[in-house]
Scaffold this active site. Structure first.
Site, PDB file in Angstrom:
ATOM      1  N   ALA A  41     -11.497   7.417  -2.733  1.00 48.81           N
ATOM      2  CA  ALA A  41     -11.301   8.237  -1.533  1.00 48.81           C
ATOM      3  C   ALA A  41     -12.639   8.493  -0.849  1.00 48.81           C
ATOM      4  CB  ALA A  41     -10.652   9.552  -1.917  1.00 48.81           C
ATOM      5  N   ASP A  44     -13.558   5.314   0.971  1.00 46.29           N
ATOM      6  CA  ASP A  44     -12.757   5.213   2.196  1.00 46.29           C
ATOM      7  C   ASP A  44     -13.330   6.112   3.282  1.00 46.29           C
ATOM      8  OD1 ASP A  44     -11.040   3.434   1.037  1.00 46.29           O
ATOM      9  OD2 ASP A  44      -9.480   4.902   0.572  1.00 46.29           O
ATOM     10  N   SER A  89      -8.121  -8.061   3.469  1.00 45.85           N
ATOM     11  CA  SER A  89      -7.900  -6.712   2.972  1.00 45.85           C
ATOM     12  C   SER A  89      -6.775  -6.085   3.811  1.00 45.85           C
ATOM     13  CB  SER A  89      -9.199  -5.935   3.115  1.00 45.85           C
ATOM     14  OG  SER A  89      -9.058  -4.687   2.509  1.00 45.85           O
ATOM     15  N   LEU A  90      -6.538  -4.810   3.646  1.00 46.40           N
ATOM     16  CA  LEU A  90      -5.506  -4.134   4.445  1.00 46.40           C
ATOM     17  C   LEU A  90      -6.129  -2.935   5.146  1.00 46.40           C
ATOM     18  CD1 LEU A  90      -2.554  -3.951   1.873  1.00 46.40           C
ATOM     19  CD2 LEU A  90      -2.551  -5.246   4.008  1.00 46.40           C
ATOM     20  N   GLU A 119       6.422  -2.017  -0.119  1.00 41.56           N
ATOM     21  CA  GLU A 119       6.118  -2.357  -1.513  1.00 41.56           C
ATOM     22  C   GLU A 119       5.148  -1.330  -2.064  1.00 41.56           C
ATOM     23  OE1 GLU A 119       4.442  -6.278  -1.477  1.00 41.56           O
ATOM     24  OE2 GLU A 119       6.092  -7.083  -0.310  1.00 41.56           O
ATOM     25  N   LYS A 121       1.776  -0.118  -3.663  1.00 42.91           N
ATOM     26  CA  LYS A 121       0.413  -0.645  -3.616  1.00 42.91           C
ATOM     27  C   LYS A 121      -0.182  -0.485  -5.008  1.00 42.91           C
ATOM     28  CE  LYS A 121      -3.849  -0.494  -0.944  1.00 42.91           C
ATOM     29  NZ  LYS A 121      -4.703  -0.675  -2.093  1.00 42.91           N
ATOM     30  N   ASP A 123      -2.649  -0.508  -8.018  1.00 44.61           N
ATOM     31  CA  ASP A 123      -4.087  -0.263  -8.094  1.00 44.61           C
ATOM     32  C   ASP A 123      -4.696  -1.131  -9.198  1.00 44.61           C
ATOM     33  OD1 ASP A 123      -6.480   0.790  -7.449  1.00 44.61           O
ATOM     34  OD2 ASP A 123      -6.115   2.785  -8.270  1.00 44.61           O
ATOM     35  N   ARG A 142     -10.718 -12.264  -5.511  1.00 48.02           N
ATOM     36  CA  ARG A 142     -10.814 -12.279  -4.057  1.00 48.02           C
ATOM     37  C   ARG A 142     -12.253 -12.509  -3.588  1.00 48.02           C
ATOM     38  NH1 ARG A 142      -8.874  -7.223  -0.493  1.00 48.02           N
ATOM     39  NH2 ARG A 142     -10.548  -6.222  -1.650  1.00 48.02           N
ATOM     40  N   TYR A 233       2.753 -10.638  -4.983  1.00 41.40           N
ATOM     41  CA  TYR A 233       3.237 -10.043  -3.732  1.00 41.40           C
ATOM     42  C   TYR A 233       3.006 -10.879  -2.483  1.00 41.40           C
ATOM     43  CZ  TYR A 233      -1.604  -8.263  -3.878  1.00 41.40           C
ATOM     44  OH  TYR A 233      -2.948  -8.147  -3.999  1.00 41.40           O
ATOM     45  N   LYS A 352      -1.958   5.242   2.223  1.00 36.92           N
ATOM     46  CA  LYS A 352      -2.648   5.681   0.998  1.00 36.92           C
ATOM     47  C   LYS A 352      -2.221   7.099   0.606  1.00 36.92           C
ATOM     48  CE  LYS A 352      -6.052   3.650  -0.678  1.00 36.92           C
ATOM     49  NZ  LYS A 352      -7.283   3.094  -0.283  1.00 36.92           N
ATOM     50  N   CYS A 446     -21.349  31.616 -31.860  1.00 34.65           N
ATOM     51  CA  CYS A 446     -20.266  31.996 -30.951  1.00 34.65           C
ATOM     52  C   CYS A 446     -20.863  32.663 -29.712  1.00 34.65           C
ATOM     53  CB  CYS A 446     -19.324  32.948 -31.684  1.00 34.65           C
ATOM     54  SG  CYS A 446     -18.138  33.731 -30.575  1.00 34.65           S
ATOM     55  N   CYS A 449     -19.537  36.696 -29.966  1.00 38.77           N
ATOM     56  CA  CYS A 449     -19.982  37.642 -31.007  1.00 38.77           C
ATOM     57  C   CYS A 449     -21.263  37.186 -31.696  1.00 38.77           C
ATOM     58  CB  CYS A 449     -18.876  37.842 -32.042  1.00 38.77           C
ATOM     59  SG  CYS A 449     -18.630  36.393 -33.107  1.00 38.77           S
ATOM     60  N   CYS A 464     -14.953  29.964 -34.533  1.00 36.12           N
ATOM     61  CA  CYS A 464     -15.685  31.199 -34.797  1.00 36.12           C
ATOM     62  C   CYS A 464     -14.873  31.885 -35.892  1.00 36.12           C
ATOM     63  CB  CYS A 464     -15.732  32.073 -33.540  1.00 36.12           C
ATOM     64  SG  CYS A 464     -16.186  33.779 -33.900  1.00 36.12           S
ATOM     65  N   CYS A 469     -14.303  39.177 -33.906  1.00 40.67           N
ATOM     66  CA  CYS A 469     -14.955  38.685 -32.682  1.00 40.67           C
ATOM     67  C   CYS A 469     -14.174  39.211 -31.470  1.00 40.67           C
ATOM     68  CB  CYS A 469     -14.967  37.161 -32.690  1.00 40.67           C
ATOM     69  SG  CYS A 469     -15.454  36.465 -31.097  1.00 40.67           S
TER      70      CYS A 469
HETATM   71  S1  IVH Z   1      -0.508  -7.575   0.515  1.00 43.17           S
HETATM   72  C1  IVH Z   1      -3.633  -9.481   3.669  1.00 43.17           C
HETATM   73  N1  IVH Z   1       0.802  -6.138  -1.180  1.00 43.17           N
HETATM   74  O1  IVH Z   1      -4.344  -3.838  -1.862  1.00 43.17           O
HETATM   75  C2  IVH Z   1      -3.631  -8.735   2.397  1.00 43.17           C
HETATM   76  N2  IVH Z   1      -1.576  -6.051  -1.264  1.00 43.17           N
HETATM   77  O2  IVH Z   1      -6.291  -2.528  -0.143  1.00 43.17           O
HETATM   78  C3  IVH Z   1      -2.272  -8.750   1.854  1.00 43.17           C
HETATM   79  N3  IVH Z   1      -2.447  -4.606  -3.042  1.00 43.17           N
HETATM   80  O3  IVH Z   1      -6.245  -6.660  -1.147  1.00 43.17           O
HETATM   81  C4  IVH Z   1      -2.166  -7.943   0.678  1.00 43.17           C
HETATM   82  N4  IVH Z   1      -0.505  -3.987  -3.849  1.00 43.17           N
HETATM   83  O4  IVH Z   1      -5.388  -6.321  -3.594  1.00 43.17           O
HETATM   84  C5  IVH Z   1      -0.416  -6.496  -0.742  1.00 43.17           C
HETATM   85  N5  IVH Z   1       2.131  -4.940  -2.637  1.00 43.17           N
HETATM   86  C6  IVH Z   1       0.923  -5.290  -2.214  1.00 43.17           C
HETATM   87  C7  IVH Z   1      -0.272  -4.813  -2.808  1.00 43.17           C
HETATM   88  C8  IVH Z   1      -1.497  -5.205  -2.300  1.00 43.17           C
HETATM   89  C9  IVH Z   1      -1.815  -3.895  -3.987  1.00 43.17           C
HETATM   90  C10 IVH Z   1      -3.911  -4.672  -2.904  1.00 43.17           C
HETATM   91  C11 IVH Z   1      -4.454  -6.039  -2.599  1.00 43.17           C
HETATM   92  C12 IVH Z   1      -5.149  -5.864  -1.275  1.00 43.17           C
HETATM   93  C13 IVH Z   1      -5.506  -4.416  -1.346  1.00 43.17           C
HETATM   94  C14 IVH Z   1      -5.860  -3.833  -0.002  1.00 43.17           C
END
Ligand code: IVH
Length: 719
Positions: A41, A44, A89-90, A119, A121, A123, A142, A233, A352, A446, A449, A464, A469
């Site tokens: 966080a 981000d 990335s997203l 879907e 996400k 971690d 990646r 995914y 998020k 302690c 005491c 203790c 005490c």
């Molecule tokens: S789709 C164009 N689907 O989240 C990227 N990503 O913060 C398409 N991630 O790089 C990714 N769950 O490593 C997709 N259901 C999901 C995911 C997912 C986790 C990760 C993935 C991505 C990162 C972005």
């Protein structure tokens, strides 16, 4: 717009530069070295700040800014792998409003009833798996999105990654690149950390880091010991069936990374792979990839938001960590039309969840003295908002835990608070080259005491041993007055402390001789609060015996044992006169508690306290128990059955729920096995219990199901 000082007076040029170097540094630590120094966080927030400066001052948005970068450069430890279709990335949405803003932008280009796939996400860490003619040939991380690291040998040890595509998916494409997330299940992470602790090794901070660290091992045999798993995914590169023409490989740097089947000579690519994301997921499932079952196709933002908030609440029901929901436009042709920026597609967004981990300063480690004399170290933290509340104290349990976590006063530490779970100091955030503060030593005396603190060989707790005490006395009396015991409202720890300090309160029986005069001249006691307190003390006289037993604070005798004992014996005299063997035979008591109870009542001091309580009119009988031949006649609906409780249930404390099971002849162990009759699942249940119940096919019931289970012993009909 020019780049003068902004509204806050700071110089945006300097701040943007500072942010860029901070982001690059933390990116490297997270992606390449698997040793993050700040929570996700916090990272981000840095990116968001930089993005906002770049938006206000477009002249500062230099090419190569981390706001347009993905991941980190690959490590030289592994051979490089060029991604023919970039791994992007997203973009993130941190609130429903930000998700709405994304949907509003899309609305200009897509129909109102556009289908979205939601879907979870996961971690973990993104991985690309390449299959040639249906056979697994390569796995790559990646990396920076264009070049990843070759981790084929390591990934080959993960059982969930298929070595070949199943025939159920039809003729395999000539080349298919399946993308997904490698993760470590929470139960495996907990096992791993247990083993690390036993071996005196450093603990892993969280499942994501242990997954990343386990995968990016030079020696794949280490990866093989680490119980990693995988969710697929997305499809990256895609080429037609063997012998057919190439139809899909595409490096447009943009959309889903795939083209629709183009005419070519009609290579037999399954329609599902070229039509939509939901079909792609189904196909991957048939081909043998684990695809997360919690995905859903939804229409309109309202449905999407409902999915997001449902999973925000339920995230701890899973045996893997998720940090949000990924919302994707389902239609692949539409995805291509929407395209991407240099780092992320426009057709998807990550919603998020609020952070559950934050870093903060460990100001000190102190020791508290409990009612049994147990000396518990706890962390004094610079207050930090995490997991929905501000955390400034967190238990460190015992001396061994402090050593295993290797946290030292002055360290920056990672604090985690997941759902309703109590906050935890996960470990120090180490900065290479920065000297560590001195290691903490458990005090010899302690803190209350100043008597000696003693740790017996083979035990993990330190005590203790001075029964006088004042620290222990305050805790004993506060425990007696607490909600789960005699429930004396208005008598919290602070007031008990004051009354003990003034010499007005030595043991719990003294409470019942209090009069308004007792409080004369005491700060914080006005006439109304004195009247309320005396009223609450008077009311406590009629609490059932089980509550008195809890309040006495007999070692090992908790709420479940107290209830079982009170129900089995009916009144205090019958408890005191019973021998150890007959107490041990009571279901829910057992030999350890029985021995502790017998020892407690053998002490003259303790006997005199209970006699004085009785003389003061405190009830010593368990109501509603008809004793037949010395045992209670409550309908034994769960006789011989084992019911596990997980999470918080409305109307019951955990102990009350377990007590209710015991009172009906059942057992309530803490682990799920094949023999478990049912698992009662409340709010924020333990992920591993739920996962185990699912795996073993043990029925799960909710709060309402629990009530009928207690009454009838029957499980609710499925469905
Ligand atoms: S789709 C164009 N689907 O989240 C990227 N990503 O913060 C398409 N991630 O790089 C990714 N769950 O490593 C997709 N259901 C999901 C995911 C997912 C986790 C990760 C993935 C991505 C990162 C972005």
């Amino acid at each position: 717009m020019t780049s003068g000082p902004d509204a806050t007076g700071s110089d945006p040029v300097a701040r943007a530069e500072e942010l860029r170097s901070l982001i690059a540094h933390h990116n490297d630590l997270y992606h390449r070295l698997d040793t993050p120094q700040i929570a996700d966080a916090e990272f981000d927030a840095l990116v968001r700040e930089l993005r906002s400066i770049e938006a206000d001052h477009p002249d500062l948005a230099v090419p190569g800014s981390p706001t347009s970068a993905v991941g980190a450069a690959p490590s030289p430890l592994f051979a490089p792998v060029a991604h023919r279709v970039p791994m992007m990335s997203l973009d993130n949405a941190f609130s429903p409003e930000e998700l709405q803003a994304w949907a509003d932008r899309l609305a200009k280009q897509v129909a109102a009833d556009t289908a979205f796939v939601c879907e979870l996400k996961i971690d973990g860490l993104a991985i690309s798996l390449t299959y040639r003619d249906g056979i697994f040939v390569q796995a790559a991380t990646r990396g920076d999105g264009r070049t990843g690291e070759d981790v084929t040998a390591n990934v080959a040890t993960i059982a969930a990654v298929p070595s070949h595509l199943l025939p159920e998916a039809g003729t395999p494409p000539a080349i298919i690149e399946v993308r997904g997330e490698v993760y470590m299940p929470i139960s495996a992470f907990e096992d791993l950390n247990r083993r690390q602790a036993e071996a005196g090794e450093r603990l892993f901070v969280n499942p994501r880091n242990s997954a990343a660290g386990s995968l990016r091992q030079k020696d794949p045999s280490v990866t093989a010991t680490r119980a990693l798993s995988f969710w697929a995914y997305q499809v990256g590169e895609l080429q037609g069936a063997p012998g057919g023409s190439r139809v899909g490989s595409d490096v447009d740097g943009g959309s889903s990374g795939r083209r629709n089947r183009d005419a070519g000579d009609g290579a037999a690519l399954p329609d599902e792979l070229t039509t939509d994301q939901s079909g792609t997921m189904d196909w991957m499932g048939r081909a043998g990839f684990p695809v997360n079952p919690e995905r859903q196709v939804l229409h309109g933002l309202e449905e999407v938001l409902a999915f997001c908030s449902r999973w925000e609440v339920r995230r701890h029901d899973l045996d893997y960590e998720i940090d949000g929901v990924v919302v994707k436009v389902d239609d692949l042709a539409l995805q291509r039309r929407l395209g991407s920026t240099s780092r992320a597609p426009r057709w998807a967004i990550a919603y998020k969840f609020p952070p559950e981990e934050r870093s903060t300063e460990l100001a000190d480690i102190e020791v508290s003295i409990g009612r049994t004399g147990k000396a518990t170290p706890f962390a004094v933290l610079k207050p930090v908002f995490v997991g929905g509340s501000t955390v400034s104290l967190a238990t460190l349990h015992n001396e061994d835990q402090v050593r295993a976590k290797d946290v030292r006063p002055g360290d920056t530490v990672m604090v985690r608070k997941a759902g309703d779970v109590i906050p935890e100091v996960v470990g120090p955030v180490l900065v290479a080259g920065r000297p560590r503060p001195r290691a903490w030593k458990f005090p010899a005396l302690c803190p209350v005491c100043e008597g000696p603190l003693v740790r017996l060989p083979g035990e993990s707790d330190t005590f203790c041993t001075n029964l006088d005490c004042p620290g222990q006395r305050v805790q004993r009396i506060a425990h007696f007055a607490s909600r789960s015991a005699l429930d004396i409202e208005g008598l919290g720890e602070q007031r008990v402390q004051l009354l003990v300090d003034k010499g007005l309160l030595v043991d719990v029986a003294d409470l019942y001789s209090f009069t308004p005069a007792t409080f004369e001249g005491l700060e914080g006691f006005g006439p109304l609060s004195i009247a309320n307190l005396l009223g609450a003390i008077d009311e406590s006289r009629s609490k059932p015996l089980s509550r008195v037993l809890i309040g006495l604070g007999i070692r090992h005798l908790g709420q479940v044992g107290s209830l079982a004992l009170a129900r089995a014996r009916g009144d205090l005299d019958a408890v005191i006169s019973a021998d150890e063997e007959s107490l041990a035979a009571v279901e829910g008591v057992g030999p350890v508690i029985a021995s502790s109870v017998v020892h407690w009542f053998a002490s003259d001091v303790n006997r005199s306290v209970t006699e004085r309580l009785g003389a003061a009119g405190v009830n010593m009988v368990e109501p509603g128990v008809d004793l037949i031949g010395g045992s209670a006649a409550v309908a034994q609906t769960l006789a011989g059955r084992s019911v596990v409780v997980s999470g918080t249930l409305e109307g019951f404390t955990r102990e009350e729920a377990e007590g209710a099971i015991l009172a009906r002849g059942g057992k309530s162990p803490s682990t799920v096995s094949k023999k478990t009759y049912a698992v009662v699942v409340g709010v924020s249940p333990g992920a591993s219990k739920v996962a185990k119940a699912e795996q073993l096919g043990v029925p799960m019931v909710d709060g309402a199901g629990f009530a009928s289970l207690l009454e009838t012993g029957e499980l609710p009909a499925p469905g």
